[in-house]
Design a protein around this motif. Structure first.
Motif: not given
Length: 337
Positions: A51-68
């Protein structure tokens, strides 16, 4: 607080005598737990790392949802780090890592446990704001605001758990709290139950109930039937049921057994083993979140597929353009928080 703190007993001398009285022979239960503990640990670390890799690599924490979600996965992953220490103590019937390590493990264990629960609670509020009235709450749902809130949650978890965690000691051979009195221990149990389960569970249930009622009201107000809104409502309903049920199933038995331990005049082997299973069940909750992402979120399924199946990228017809998958879209409504 999980793990070593409430793992074994009501922490009286009677228990310690009985604990060491139990036979050291490895039976079927001991072998089963010796397999399940590392299995849960590996699954939890692998799933949350993905999950962490998916967010950092593909989403780059672009929304509040993915930050949480990032902070939830980080807390859940770090929560797994304490599991080998607990497994070692259960298997050997003693703590072999020293008094300082006992305090450090309990502090880290408590911080990660409470941060995980607090993140899930905040995410339920974030989901309500995102789907009930996105324009009204837009300024509260920026990645910057979510990062500030997440930092506050980590700090609040530290302040919440530190006074209790520092009472742990390994002087008696087990990493357990120094029992001041029965009333003190009852206060600790009540405090952790309210902060770690009752209050978050109530807030999650209230947020998700308000969200479902809002979505249904919005659908009924439309003059013409809208299949998309009806599909969204069904997806959110599944998400709500999954999150609330899994959270309750994994944590309520743990706290129930803790309160029951107060009335154990003499801890029997059956109760001790059942208690150990409840501890493992509470840790398995950190494994459940990535599974919920994969089962309930189309967006995360695509992200996971991209990371785990890189060969898909070699085929232009099958290539997954992850840039167009925004976790703020309606697919995000199926996220488990």
């Amino acid at each position: 607080m999980d793990g070593l703190s409430l793992l074994d007993t009501d922490y009286n001398d009677t228990y310690l005598d009985e604990r060491f009285y139990f036979e050291d022979n490895i039976d079927a239960f001991g072998i089963t737990m010796a397999i399940l503990y590392p299995l849960v640990c590996i699954l939890g670390l692998a799933g949350n790392s993905l999950v962490i890799v998916a967010i950092l690599k593909l989403d780059k924490m672009s929304s509040s949802t993915t930050v949480y979600i990032f902070n939830l996965a980080l807390a859940d992953g770090l929560f797994m780090v304490g599991l080998p220490f607990i497994a070692s103590q259960n298997f050997q019937n003693r703590w072999v890592f020293g008094d300082i390590a006992c305090k450090v493990v309990m502090v880290l264990d408590g911080i990660n446990q409470f941060t995980s629960v607090f993140c899930l609670t905040v995410m339920s509020i974030d989901r309500y704001m995102a789907l009930a009235d996105p324009l009204r709450f837009a300024r509260w749902r920026t990645p910057r605001c979510a990062k500030i809130v997440s930092a506050v949650l980590w700090l609040f978890s530290l302040l919440t758990i530190l006074p209790m965690a520092l009472h742990f000691s390994a002087d008696k051979g087990l990493c357990i709290p120094e029992l001041v009195s029965d009333s003190w221990w009852l206060g600790i149990l009540s405090y952790t139950f309210v902060m770690g389960f009752a209050l978050p569970f109530t807030m999650m249930t209230a947020s998700y109930t308000a969200l479902l009622l809002t979505l249904r009201l919005q659908r009924l107000r439309r003059s013409t039937p809208n299949q998309e809104s009806h599909r969204l409502e069904r997806q959110v309903t599944r998400m709500v049921v999954a999150v609330v049920v899994v959270f309750g199933v994994c944590w309520l038995p743990f706290y129930t057994f803790n309160f029951c331990s107060l009335h154990q005049s003499g801890l029997v082997l059956t109760f001790a083993r059942a208690f150990e299973c409840m501890v493992l069940l509470s840790y398995s909750w950190s494994c459940a979140n990535p599974i919920l992402y994969a089962c309930l979120s189309d967006t995360f399924r695509r992200h996971f597929r991209t990371l785990l199946c890189p060969m898909v990228k070699s085929s232009p017809s099958m290539q997954c353009n992850t840039e167009r998958y925004d976790l703020n879209d309606t697919g995000d409504a199926t996220l488990p928080a």
